[in-house]
Design an enzyme around this catalytic site. Structure first.
Site, short mmCIF file in Angstrom:
data_model
loop_
_atom_site.label_atom_id
_atom_site.label_comp_id
_atom_site.label_asym_id
_atom_site.label_seq_id
_atom_site.Cartn_x
_atom_site.Cartn_y
_atom_site.Cartn_z
N TRP A 8 22.23 -1.15 -11.90
CA TRP A 8 23.26 -2.09 -12.36
C TRP A 8 22.88 -2.77 -13.66
O TRP A 8 23.72 -2.95 -14.54
CB TRP A 8 23.61 -3.11 -11.26
CG TRP A 8 24.30 -2.41 -10.14
CD1 TRP A 8 23.79 -2.17 -8.89
CD2 TRP A 8 25.58 -1.75 -10.18
NE1 TRP A 8 24.69 -1.44 -8.15
CE2 TRP A 8 25.80 -1.18 -8.91
CE3 TRP A 8 26.56 -1.61 -11.14
CZ2 TRP A 8 26.96 -0.46 -8.60
CZ3 TRP A 8 27.72 -0.90 -10.84
CH2 TRP A 8 27.91 -0.34 -9.57
N ASP A 60 23.61 -11.33 -13.52
CA ASP A 60 24.50 -10.64 -12.57
C ASP A 60 23.95 -10.90 -11.17
O ASP A 60 22.89 -10.42 -10.81
CB ASP A 60 24.50 -9.14 -12.87
CG ASP A 60 25.28 -8.34 -11.82
OD1 ASP A 60 25.88 -8.94 -10.92
OD2 ASP A 60 25.27 -7.09 -11.93
N LYS A 62 30.94 -8.76 -1.86
CA LYS A 62 29.77 -8.59 -0.99
C LYS A 62 29.65 -9.81 -0.09
O LYS A 62 30.10 -9.79 1.04
CB LYS A 62 28.54 -8.32 -1.84
CG LYS A 62 28.70 -6.97 -2.57
CD LYS A 62 27.79 -6.85 -3.75
CE LYS A 62 28.26 -5.83 -4.75
NZ LYS A 62 28.46 -4.48 -4.27
N1 PMP Z 1 26.40 -5.47 -10.32
C1 PMP Z 1 25.88 -5.27 -9.11
C2 PMP Z 1 24.54 -5.82 -8.80
C3 PMP Z 1 26.61 -4.53 -8.16
O1 PMP Z 1 26.10 -4.32 -6.96
C4 PMP Z 1 27.89 -4.03 -8.48
C5 PMP Z 1 28.75 -3.27 -7.50
N2 PMP Z 1 28.13 -2.71 -6.44
C6 PMP Z 1 28.37 -4.25 -9.77
C7 PMP Z 1 27.62 -5.00 -10.66
C8 PMP Z 1 29.71 -3.73 -10.20
O2 PMP Z 1 30.65 -4.53 -9.60
P1 PMP Z 1 32.22 -4.19 -9.55
O3 PMP Z 1 32.36 -3.00 -8.69
O4 PMP Z 1 32.77 -5.45 -8.97
O5 PMP Z 1 32.65 -3.96 -10.94
#
Ligand code: PMP
Length: 355
Positions: A101, A170, A194
């Site tokens: 991520w 994030d 989440k």
């Molecule tokens: N950052 C993290 C740590 C994630 O776990 C996720 C999704 N699993 C995201 C960003 C991306 O998020 P989204 O699907 O809401 O765009």
């Protein structure tokens, strides 16, 4: 019967919240219509919206000089909005790469500014996060970006690094599962799907002094737009805000961030105990001090064993334990609403499976 759902997000939500929403869904408090059929300017929706913002603010103990924003588009949109909103021409920023991520955030930021890698976990197989002394943000960096919990790798920052520039964090997969270090951050963001609700938006906590209403950005992409309009600039995702408000209220009723942090450590601790106590049958790829409290990742001796483990788990109503397709293995995501019985049922399976 409800399964024990270890999905990484969307994921288990509190049963009480689902039942309450079901009871209110068709006829919202006697209005003769569902809340999702009403105008987002109606008094009914406005009350829900303002309450959700206020609960998020209380729960996260957001200081007065920060704004709370609800923005559609998931955390992925914030990968772009962070550099768009924080980097003026000539500014630089550093990114700590600790897994999938944070790498995605960095790749998106490359389109919007002069950003560079402040640390790359590839050198250590993404088994740990860096010490503050290992971080090398560029000279005069505007911010250091990090992902506090890597959902796929199952790795978290045990401590917040103080590197002399503001952090952009994030926190998607451990949102409100630990206190936010307000003094160190300019922005903290995360998708709500989440710990906090269904998919469809992010919560962004942003230091008000960084907002710039005159920035050369499309209205929706400017945080200042959302801040000025209480996140009602355009039609918000009313169902998501409604549900998220309910989950936030549920978290508050159940002790808030401190209690949640403690329960998360307890749940994760039980699973790591089962891994470490298995005589090497289960293996965690993450250094002990950096193991996630939300996404417990482990391997079995072979992929065949892992397939059998997953099949046996499914028979016991333990669902969605397959690791992310990019890394394989097993991943148990244990967010806010995962009951301890779910964790105990998994431990039971882990103990009996090798036999
Ligand atoms: N950052 C993290 C740590 C994630 O776990 C996720 C999704 N699993 C995201 C960003 C991306 O998020 P989204 O699907 O809401 O765009």
């Amino acid at each position: 019967m409800r399964i024990h759902n270890f999905s990484a997000g969307p994921c288990t939500l509190p049963l009480e919240v689902l039942e309450e929403a079901r009871d209110e869904f068709v006829d919202y408090h006697g209005a003769g219509a569902s809340l999702i059929e009403m105008s987002h300017r109606s008094p009914e929706y406005d009350a829900v919206h303002q309450a959700a913002l206020a609960t998020a603010r209380r729960l996260a103990e957001v200081p007065d000089d920060f704004d709370v924003l609800f923005v559609q588009g998931g955390a992925s949109l914030q990968f772009a909005m962070v550099p768009m909103n924080l980097l003026d021409h000539g500014d630089t920023a550093g990114y700590a790469l600790t897994g999938s991520w944070s790498k995605k955030a960095f790749e998106d930021a490359l389109h919007h500014g002069d950003v560079s890698v402040a640390w790359d976990g590839a050198e250590v197989g993404y088994a740990r996060t860096p010490d503050a002394t290992e971080l090398d943000p560029p000279a005069f960096a505007r911010y250091l970006h990090l992902c506090s919990n890597e959902t796929i790798g199952g790795i978290r920052w045990p401590d917040w690094p103080d590197v002399g520039v503001p952090l952009a964090v994030d926190m998607s997969s451990e949102f409100l599962a630990r206190p936010i270090p307000w003094d160190l951050v300019d922005v903290v963001y995360g998708g709500v799907q989440k710990n906090l609700g269904p998919a469809g938006m992010s919560i962004v906590f942003v230091r008000r002094s960084v907002l710039d209403a005159d920035a050369d950005l499309a209205a929706y992409l400017n945080w200042a737009t959302h801040a000025a309009k209480d996140s009602l600039y355009n039609t918000p995702p009313v169902f998501v805000v409604w549900m998220t408000g309910k989950v936030l209220a549920w978290l508050e009723e159940h002790g808030g961030v401190a209690a949640f942090e403690e329960r998360a450590a307890e749940r994760a601790g039980r699973l790591y105990e089962a891994i470490d106590g298995s005589g090497g049958y289960y293996r965690s790829p993450v250094d002990v001090a950096h193991r996630s409290h939300m996404n417990v990742v482990f391997r079995l001796p072979s992929e065949e064993d892992e397939a059998r483990f997953l099949a046996g788990a499914a028979e016991r109503g333990l669902a969605n334990l397959k690791g992310h397709r990019s890394v394989g293995g097993i991943r148990a995501s244990i967010y806010a609403a995962m009951p301890m019985e779910g964790v105990e049922a998994l431990v039971d399976h882990m103990e009996s499976f090798p036999r």
